[in-house]
Design a protein around this motif. Sequence first.
Motif, PDB file in Angstrom:
ATOM      1  N   THR A 277       0.813  -1.214   0.000  1.00 12.61           N
ATOM      2  CA  THR A 277       0.000   0.000   0.000  1.00 12.61           C
ATOM      3  C   THR A 277       0.848   1.266   0.000  1.00 12.61           C
ATOM      4  O   THR A 277       0.318   2.359  -0.171  1.00 12.61           O
ATOM      5  CB  THR A 277      -0.944   0.027   1.218  1.00 12.61           C
ATOM      6  OG1 THR A 277      -0.170  -0.040   2.419  1.00 12.61           O
ATOM      7  CG2 THR A 277      -1.910  -1.135   1.168  1.00 12.61           C
ATOM      8  N   ARG A 278       2.163   1.121   0.209  1.00  9.14           N
ATOM      9  CA  ARG A 278       3.076   2.268   0.096  1.00  9.14           C
ATOM     10  C   ARG A 278       4.207   1.898  -0.838  1.00  9.14           C
ATOM     11  O   ARG A 278       4.688   0.766  -0.849  1.00  9.14           O
ATOM     12  CB  ARG A 278       3.655   2.670   1.454  1.00  9.14           C
ATOM     13  CG  ARG A 278       2.677   3.354   2.354  1.00  9.14           C
ATOM     14  CD  ARG A 278       3.353   4.023   3.523  1.00  9.14           C
ATOM     15  NE  ARG A 278       3.769   5.371   3.192  1.00  9.14           N
ATOM     16  CZ  ARG A 278       3.755   6.385   4.058  1.00  9.14           C
ATOM     17  NH1 ARG A 278       3.350   6.188   5.297  1.00  9.14           N
ATOM     18  NH2 ARG A 278       4.134   7.581   3.700  1.00  9.14           N
ATOM     19  N   ARG A 279       4.654   2.871  -1.603  1.00  6.47           N
ATOM     20  CA  ARG A 279       5.782   2.633  -2.483  1.00  6.47           C
ATOM     21  C   ARG A 279       7.083   2.723  -1.697  1.00  6.47           C
ATOM     22  O   ARG A 279       7.165   3.409  -0.682  1.00  6.47           O
ATOM     23  CB  ARG A 279       5.792   3.618  -3.643  1.00  6.47           C
ATOM     24  CG  ARG A 279       6.104   5.038  -3.265  1.00  6.47           C
ATOM     25  CD  ARG A 279       6.419   5.893  -4.457  1.00  6.47           C
ATOM     26  NE  ARG A 279       5.481   5.700  -5.529  1.00  6.47           N
ATOM     27  CZ  ARG A 279       5.696   6.119  -6.780  1.00  6.47           C
ATOM     28  NH1 ARG A 279       6.799   6.748  -7.081  1.00  6.47           N
ATOM     29  NH2 ARG A 279       4.804   5.923  -7.710  1.00  6.47           N
ATOM     30  N   MET A 280       8.092   2.020  -2.175  1.00  8.44           N
ATOM     31  CA  MET A 280       9.389   2.018  -1.513  1.00  8.44           C
ATOM     32  C   MET A 280      10.277   3.096  -2.131  1.00  8.44           C
ATOM     33  O   MET A 280      10.636   3.029  -3.298  1.00  8.44           O
ATOM     34  CB  MET A 280      10.059   0.637  -1.652  1.00  8.44           C
ATOM     35  CG  MET A 280      11.347   0.510  -0.849  1.00  8.44           C
ATOM     36  SD  MET A 280      12.048  -1.150  -0.967  1.00  8.44           S
ATOM     37  CE  MET A 280      10.797  -2.123  -0.114  1.00  8.44           C
ATOM     38  N   GLN A 281      10.591   4.097  -1.332  1.00  7.47           N
ATOM     39  CA  GLN A 281      11.468   5.165  -1.788  1.00  7.47           C
ATOM     40  C   GLN A 281      12.921   4.684  -1.751  1.00  7.47           C
ATOM     41  O   GLN A 281      13.296   3.817  -0.958  1.00  7.47           O
ATOM     42  CB  GLN A 281      11.294   6.403  -0.898  1.00  7.47           C
ATOM     43  CG  GLN A 281       9.869   6.920  -0.805  1.00  7.47           C
ATOM     44  CD  GLN A 281       9.395   7.570  -2.086  1.00  7.47           C
ATOM     45  OE1 GLN A 281      10.180   7.785  -3.000  1.00  7.47           O
ATOM     46  NE2 GLN A 281       8.104   7.875  -2.166  1.00  7.47           N
ATOM     47  N   ARG A 282      13.761   5.294  -2.588  1.00 10.28           N
ATOM     48  CA  ARG A 282      15.144   4.845  -2.720  1.00 10.28           C
ATOM     49  C   ARG A 282      15.909   4.926  -1.400  1.00 10.28           C
ATOM     50  O   ARG A 282      16.719   4.063  -1.083  1.00 10.28           O
ATOM     51  CB  ARG A 282      15.852   5.675  -3.795  1.00 10.28           C
ATOM     52  CG  ARG A 282      17.196   5.108  -4.218  1.00 10.28           C
ATOM     53  CD  ARG A 282      17.710   5.795  -5.452  1.00 10.28           C
ATOM     54  NE  ARG A 282      16.842   5.546  -6.598  1.00 10.28           N
ATOM     55  CZ  ARG A 282      16.896   4.457  -7.338  1.00 10.28           C
ATOM     56  NH1 ARG A 282      17.754   3.486  -7.042  1.00 10.28           N
ATOM     57  NH2 ARG A 282      16.093   4.310  -8.373  1.00 10.28           N
ATOM     58  N   GLU A 283      15.640   5.967  -0.605  1.00  7.95           N
ATOM     59  CA  GLU A 283      16.367   6.112   0.655  1.00  7.95           C
ATOM     60  C   GLU A 283      16.048   4.956   1.605  1.00  7.95           C
ATOM     61  O   GLU A 283      16.948   4.466   2.316  1.00  7.95           O
ATOM     62  CB  GLU A 283      16.015   7.440   1.320  1.00  7.95           C
ATOM     63  CG  GLU A 283      14.536   7.597   1.641  1.00  7.95           C
ATOM     64  CD  GLU A 283      14.221   8.948   2.252  1.00  7.95           C
ATOM     65  OE1 GLU A 283      14.779   9.239   3.322  1.00  7.95           O
ATOM     66  OE2 GLU A 283      13.420   9.690   1.654  1.00  7.95           O
ATOM     67  N   TYR A 284      14.780   4.507   1.601  1.00  9.76           N
ATOM     68  CA  TYR A 284      14.420   3.381   2.464  1.00  9.76           C
ATOM     69  C   TYR A 284      14.924   2.066   1.883  1.00  9.76           C
ATOM     70  O   TYR A 284      15.256   1.146   2.639  1.00  9.76           O
ATOM     71  CB  TYR A 284      12.908   3.344   2.671  1.00  9.76           C
ATOM     72  CG  TYR A 284      12.404   4.506   3.489  1.00  9.76           C
ATOM     73  CD1 TYR A 284      12.817   4.678   4.811  1.00  9.76           C
ATOM     74  CD2 TYR A 284      11.541   5.445   2.946  1.00  9.76           C
ATOM     75  CE1 TYR A 284      12.366   5.750   5.566  1.00  9.76           C
ATOM     76  CE2 TYR A 284      11.084   6.524   3.696  1.00  9.76           C
ATOM     77  CZ  TYR A 284      11.511   6.670   4.999  1.00  9.76           C
ATOM     78  OH  TYR A 284      11.075   7.731   5.743  1.00  9.76           O
TER      79      TYR A 284
END
Length: 279
Positions: free
Chosen positions: A53-60
């Motif tokens: 339900t949430r996209r994975m950002q590059r920093e995470y």
Amino acid sequence: MPGSRDLDPSSSPRALLGAELRHAREKAGLSQEELGQRLFVSGSFIGQLEAGTRRMQREYARLLDEALGTEDFFQRHCGAAAKSRYPEHFAEAVEAEAEATEIRQYAPLLISGLLQTPAYARAVFRAYRPTAPAEVIEELVAARMDRTALLDDPTGPLLWTVLDEAALRRQTGGREVMAEALRHVVGLIRRNRVIVQVLPFGAGAHASMEGSMKLMDFEDAPPLLYFEGVGTGRLEDDPTTVRYQRRTFQLLTACALSPADSLALIEDIAQDYGHEEHH
């Protein structure tokens, strides 16, 4: 904390990352809360990544690779999951919207996106981007109309919208466009596809005078709250904030007209626009 859900990794890049994240976390013997602490985020945030339900950002993605010993797996694959036809500040909210089982929202200034017609959406985007080429505007309109496909599925999410009377009376695109837009909303209501209440001018001061809100609930992930401003927006998963805004929505519905009276008002305003078209 969300329950376990078996994602189909082949269904989307986000599902692949969610399934792999759950696998890697459980292999490392970490709970969602424990992994969240290592990334300085909540356990709910990890649960939303795992549920897709949430996209994975590059920093995470980088922090996850470090915390779980997955070399650069998440960094290599998060780019595919991040591709979107929507503005960056809104893309994650759209993805969450598509997974939601219930959506509750307050629209103070315009008819909300899921209820819009192409002509109304075109007028809104043209106002936002007065110098944009026509093809850019049409791409934005097409993306918005794709979102409305959620309402074509009778098993899709519950959509409960509180529209401010100002949104009904602001002539966006002219009388003909407004008449069509309001008739469209009436049609959705009469097909029992949405619940709409109107917050009338007569309600005076109310609990959400500072702006719009969108609350999204999910089957296997914690709820999310979306705030939006001009050219910006953010998702919030803090339980205290979500709970507070849920109460705010309840206060709005208490001040708003009943669904039946709201329908009658929308029909009257649509009829007024229609009459004015022919004078």
